[in-house]
Design a protein around this motif. Sequence first.
Motif, PDB file in Angstrom:
ATOM      1  N   GLY A 253       0.832  -1.211   0.000  1.00 14.10           N
ATOM      2  CA  GLY A 253       0.000   0.000   0.000  1.00 14.10           C
ATOM      3  C   GLY A 253       0.857   1.247   0.000  1.00 14.10           C
ATOM      4  N   MET A 254       0.211   2.382   0.202  1.00 11.31           N
ATOM      5  CA  MET A 254       0.967   3.641   0.258  1.00 11.31           C
ATOM      6  C   MET A 254       1.808   3.668   1.532  1.00 11.31           C
ATOM      7  SD  MET A 254      -1.601   6.666   1.465  1.00 11.31           S
ATOM      8  CE  MET A 254      -3.233   5.947   1.382  1.00 11.31           C
ATOM      9  N   SER A 255       2.763   4.554   1.562  1.00 16.44           N
ATOM     10  CA  SER A 255       3.634   4.654   2.739  1.00 16.44           C
ATOM     11  C   SER A 255       2.873   5.216   3.932  1.00 16.44           C
ATOM     12  CB  SER A 255       4.823   5.564   2.429  1.00 16.44           C
ATOM     13  OG  SER A 255       4.397   6.914   2.328  1.00 16.44           O
ATOM     14  N   GLY A 256       3.361   4.889   5.113  1.00 16.04           N
ATOM     15  CA  GLY A 256       2.778   5.441   6.330  1.00 16.04           C
ATOM     16  C   GLY A 256       2.913   6.949   6.395  1.00 16.04           C
ATOM     17  N   GLY A 257       3.996   7.478   5.841  1.00 21.50           N
ATOM     18  CA  GLY A 257       4.209   8.920   5.847  1.00 21.50           C
ATOM     19  C   GLY A 257       3.162   9.665   5.035  1.00 21.50           C
ATOM     20  N   LEU A 258       2.811   9.137   3.867  1.00 23.75           N
ATOM     21  CA  LEU A 258       1.775   9.789   3.062  1.00 23.75           C
ATOM     22  C   LEU A 258       0.406   9.579   3.704  1.00 23.75           C
ATOM     23  CD1 LEU A 258       1.191  11.513   0.597  1.00 23.75           C
ATOM     24  CD2 LEU A 258       0.852   9.410  -0.710  1.00 23.75           C
ATOM     25  N   LYS A 259       0.178   8.403   4.250  1.00 28.07           N
ATOM     26  CA  LYS A 259      -1.097   8.162   4.932  1.00 28.07           C
ATOM     27  C   LYS A 259      -1.248   9.118   6.108  1.00 28.07           C
ATOM     28  CE  LYS A 259      -4.107   4.753   6.948  1.00 28.07           C
ATOM     29  NZ  LYS A 259      -4.368   3.374   7.256  1.00 28.07           N
ATOM     30  N   ASP A 260      -0.173   9.342   6.850  1.00 25.50           N
ATOM     31  CA  ASP A 260      -0.202  10.295   7.951  1.00 25.50           C
ATOM     32  C   ASP A 260      -0.599  11.682   7.449  1.00 25.50           C
ATOM     33  OD1 ASP A 260       0.692  11.197  10.802  1.00 25.50           O
ATOM     34  OD2 ASP A 260       1.807  12.496   9.419  1.00 25.50           O
ATOM     35  N   TYR A 261      -0.060  12.075   6.300  1.00 24.89           N
ATOM     36  CA  TYR A 261      -0.412  13.376   5.722  1.00 24.89           C
ATOM     37  C   TYR A 261      -1.923  13.443   5.466  1.00 24.89           C
ATOM     38  CZ  TYR A 261      -0.969  17.278   2.629  1.00 24.89           C
ATOM     39  OH  TYR A 261      -1.425  18.442   2.070  1.00 24.89           O
ATOM     40  N   PHE A 262      -2.465  12.398   4.866  1.00 24.00           N
ATOM     41  CA  PHE A 262      -3.894  12.375   4.586  1.00 24.00           C
ATOM     42  C   PHE A 262      -4.715  12.425   5.879  1.00 24.00           C
ATOM     43  CE2 PHE A 262      -2.825  10.104   0.424  1.00 24.00           C
ATOM     44  CZ  PHE A 262      -2.972  11.256  -0.328  1.00 24.00           C
ATOM     45  N   VAL A 263      -4.295  11.687   6.878  1.00 25.08           N
ATOM     46  CA  VAL A 263      -5.012  11.676   8.154  1.00 25.08           C
ATOM     47  C   VAL A 263      -5.005  13.072   8.784  1.00 25.08           C
ATOM     48  CG1 VAL A 263      -4.914  10.811  10.545  1.00 25.08           C
ATOM     49  CG2 VAL A 263      -4.672   9.230   8.627  1.00 25.08           C
ATOM     50  N   ARG A 264      -3.879  13.755   8.716  1.00 26.58           N
ATOM     51  CA  ARG A 264      -3.767  15.090   9.319  1.00 26.58           C
ATOM     52  C   ARG A 264      -4.526  16.170   8.563  1.00 26.58           C
ATOM     53  NH1 ARG A 264       0.997  17.067   8.706  1.00 26.58           N
ATOM     54  NH2 ARG A 264       1.974  15.375   7.563  1.00 26.58           N
ATOM     55  N   THR A 265      -4.804  15.965   7.277  1.00 26.53           N
ATOM     56  CA  THR A 265      -5.396  17.044   6.483  1.00 26.53           C
ATOM     57  C   THR A 265      -6.824  16.789   6.016  1.00 26.53           C
ATOM     58  OG1 THR A 265      -4.494  16.177   4.393  1.00 26.53           O
ATOM     59  CG2 THR A 265      -3.135  17.752   5.634  1.00 26.53           C
ATOM     60  N   TYR A 266      -7.251  15.558   5.982  1.00 24.86           N
ATOM     61  CA  TYR A 266      -8.547  15.226   5.379  1.00 24.86           C
ATOM     62  C   TYR A 266      -9.706  16.004   6.005  1.00 24.86           C
ATOM     63  CZ  TYR A 266     -12.534  12.658   3.652  1.00 24.86           C
ATOM     64  OH  TYR A 266     -13.724  12.334   3.074  1.00 24.86           O
TER      65      TYR A 266
END
Length: 151
Positions: free
Chosen positions: A63-76
Amino acid sequence: MKRLSIIYHSQSGAAESLAKAAYLGAKQEDSVEVVLIRAMEADSVQLSSSDGVLFVTPENFGGMSGGLKDYFVRTYYVLLEQQLNIPYALAVSAGNDGTGAVREVERIAQGYPLKKVAEPVIVRGLPDDAGLEACKELGQTMAVGMAFGIY
């Protein structure tokens, strides 16, 4: 002047090389400001102040990296009410086939919403000249499309 943000995560350096190639391609369009930023350093302002975005991620555990997922979680949720509807594209540095990362990013992008304007570039294995060139072309395509109002 329009702004294209290239938001990426990389640990091994492979995805970072793809992001930098996309940056070089996008910088060829003088009428677009291009910002290259790590996902862990970016915030919601980075996305809300952009006219387009190019995400670059390694494939981690299919899947996508945890770092990009973290970005999505913080901004969604911060950006949800804005209904951004800006163009986006994706590049994946894949150890496998990259399709899991693509699927995850595309699903999240629909929620913002963001408009997919190009097919994802998936570079399997260590980035070679062909993969770097594909990312450079992706960055240039995004910037030119934005400059000409295509998206």
